[in-house]
Design a protein around this motif. Structure first.
Motif, short mmCIF file in Angstrom:
data_model
loop_
_atom_site.label_atom_id
_atom_site.label_comp_id
_atom_site.label_asym_id
_atom_site.label_seq_id
_atom_site.Cartn_x
_atom_site.Cartn_y
_atom_site.Cartn_z
N ALA A 1 -4.90 -7.84 -9.34
CA ALA A 1 -4.77 -9.49 -9.64
C ALA A 1 -3.86 -10.36 -8.80
O ALA A 1 -3.79 -11.52 -8.38
CB ALA A 1 -4.80 -9.70 -11.08
N ARG B 1 -3.42 -7.10 -19.28
CA ARG B 1 -3.23 -6.68 -18.22
C ARG B 1 -2.99 -5.08 -18.14
O ARG B 1 -1.92 -4.65 -18.81
CB ARG B 1 -2.51 -7.51 -17.05
CG ARG B 1 -3.04 -8.78 -16.76
CD ARG B 1 -4.23 -8.81 -15.96
NE ARG B 1 -4.93 -9.95 -15.80
CZ ARG B 1 -4.56 -11.11 -15.21
NH1 ARG B 1 -3.65 -11.18 -14.41
NH2 ARG B 1 -5.31 -12.17 -15.29
N ASP C 1 -7.93 -9.44 -22.93
CA ASP C 1 -7.45 -9.95 -21.96
C ASP C 1 -6.07 -9.35 -21.56
O ASP C 1 -5.30 -10.05 -20.51
CB ASP C 1 -7.35 -11.45 -21.83
CG ASP C 1 -8.80 -11.67 -21.36
OD1 ASP C 1 -9.22 -10.98 -20.57
OD2 ASP C 1 -9.35 -12.68 -21.84
N CYS D 1 -8.78 -12.89 -9.25
CA CYS D 1 -7.33 -13.02 -9.58
C CYS D 1 -7.26 -13.17 -11.03
O CYS D 1 -6.03 -12.72 -11.59
CB CYS D 1 -6.93 -14.72 -9.57
SG CYS D 1 -7.04 -15.20 -7.65
N ARG D 2 -8.38 -12.88 -11.94
CA ARG D 2 -7.94 -12.64 -13.39
C ARG D 2 -8.54 -10.95 -13.75
O ARG D 2 -8.65 -10.86 -14.76
CB ARG D 2 -9.00 -13.36 -14.12
CG ARG D 2 -8.30 -14.88 -14.10
CD ARG D 2 -9.17 -15.90 -14.95
NE ARG D 2 -10.73 -15.96 -14.67
CZ ARG D 2 -11.61 -15.86 -15.50
NH1 ARG D 2 -11.44 -15.63 -16.75
NH2 ARG D 2 -12.66 -15.73 -14.96
#
Lengths: 330, 95
Positions: free
Chosen positions: A163, A34, A32, A155-156
């Motif tokens: 995002a 970014r 997870d 958004c994720r």
């Protein structure tokens, strides 16, 4: 907004790129982490996102047209101010998204030119006409409602700039849906004619709105890579079901009938809807919807009519720059 | 004909006094005055800020993320820069 129906990945490009870098990249996604613009990324990730984000941006910009149609004819000053603000927001959303797309290396101008040339897609929903004031209520309630369902998971999304843009968009979108629903409540509590107008708008928009979520899961070939890259977090059918379940009670509150006589609630509490006419969806995406030509013509005219403004602003900036150089030399 | 490219600017907004300006996004404008006006319209439609900075994107020098190991390693190995590195007897209380 509006990309669920269009996004399809480019697939993997395992032959050219460094396997070690690809593995590192996937490991970052899996934890997870970014991805930011200057980070290494597979070419197909870049291409998929450039297309998805730019199509999303085009959708916001083209989406100003159906609603812009009613600004001068809004029934009160309050409604006019709200609609104007909403359409201005859509423009802002388009600009945040173009800025996010540009971080992947393609300029906004190139992306816009592709759209104007008819080579880039935008959401099919904006190729339907807004015939009555109730359409403005329905768009806010259903089209923006569907967009929120689609956008919250984005958004994720694994790509940082996308995002972040979606977080801003989602904050603003809630006003859009509520103003639309308020229009519907007012019409449904009004005269017989007003309520009939609301029902007519729902009848026309319901199926195109369900199509916004994109083809059914079994026929969508490309979502695996997007899911693996955490660009897409829910399937088309999952989001569509979530939307239908949220919307049915709202329609019941309004006293409106969803134009699907076969619809029924199953034991799990989900509302099962009838088969969607995917042929219509394909036709609209292929350019044969009710307003495709109008929309593109309106965008081209706006772009051409604005050319002298862009030229004048560039010339003025250049003149000021030259003057500054001369003054510095004195 | 291709549309000519208009310069890119980075936008920073101070949301309220006492806070630092924070990067919020970017936009295109031909000069600084137009960039400020566009920043107001695009990024502060709901009172998000009291002050805006716009900076030409090409004026920013950024560190290379692929060299972040080398760039930040000196800080990571110096744990004695943190207060928790030092033992203070419990009897002393909060310090």
């Amino acid at each position: 907004m509006y990309t669920q129906a269009l996004n399809s990945s480019e697939g993997e490009d395992r032959n050219i790129e460094d396997a070690a870098l690809s593995a590192q990249f996937q490991a970052r996604i899996d934890t997870d982490d970014r991805i930011e613009p200057n980070d290494w990324m597979p070419a197909a990730y870049r291409k998929t996102l450039t297309r998805q984000i730019s199509q999303h941006a085009h959708s916001e910009i083209v989406g100003m047209l159906p609603e812009g149609n009613w600004i001068t004819r809004a029934p009160s000053l309050r409604r006019k101010a709200a609609l104007l603000a909403k359409v201005q927001d859509e423009c802002g959303h388009g600009l945040y998204l173009y800025a996010a797309a540009e971080t992947l290396g393609t300029s906004r101008e190139e992306l816009v030119d592709l759209m104007l040339a008819g080579k880039a897609k935008y959401s099919s929903i904006f190729n339907y006409p807004t015939l009555t004031w109730a359409d403005i209520g329905t768009i806010g309630w259903l089209v923006d409602g569907a967009a929120i369902m689609n956008q919250i998971p984005l958004c994720r999304c694994s790509y940082g700039p996308y995002a972040r843009a979606m977080i801003r968009v989602c904050k603003e979108e809630s006003f859009h849906q509520r103003q639309g629903f308020e229009i519907m409540v007012t019409l449904c509590r009004g005269t017989e004619e007003q309520k009939a107008m609301a029902q007519d708008a729902l009848n026309r928009w319901w199926w195109p709105v369900l199509m916004m979520f994109g083809p059914p899961d079994q026929s969508s070939q490309h979502s695996d890579t997007s899911t693996k890259w955490k660009i897409k977090r829910f399937s088309n059918d999952e989001l569509r079901q979530k939307f239908v379940d949220a919307t049915v009670p709202q329609a019941q509150f309004l006293g409106l009938t969803i134009p699907d006589p076969g619809m029924k609630q199953n034991e799990a509490g989900n509302w099962e809807y009838s088969t969607i006419d995917w042929d219509e969806f394909k036709q609209v995406l292929a350019g044969n919807g009710p307003c495709n030509r109008d929309r593109l013509a309106a965008r081209r005219k706006a772009h051409e009519d604005g050319a002298w403004v862009r030229e004048a602003a560039m010339a003025y900036a250049e003149k000021r720059r030259q003057r500054a150089v001369l003054q510095a030399a004195e | 004909m291709a549309t000519p490219n208009i310069p890119l600017w980075e936008v920073f907004i101070r949301s309220r006094n006492g806070l630092a300006h924070k990067h919020v996004g970017s936009l295109h404008a031909t000069d600084a005055t137009l960039a400020l006006q566009a920043a107001r319209d695009i990024y502060t439609r709901r009172g998000e800020g009291l002050s805006i900075w716009v900076v030409p994107s090409n004026a920013i020098t950024a560190s290379d993320p692929s060299e972040k190991g080398m760039m930040f390693e000196p800080a990571e190995s110096k744990i004695y820069r943190h207060p928790t590195f030092y033992d203070v007897p419990d009897e002393v209380g909060h310090m």
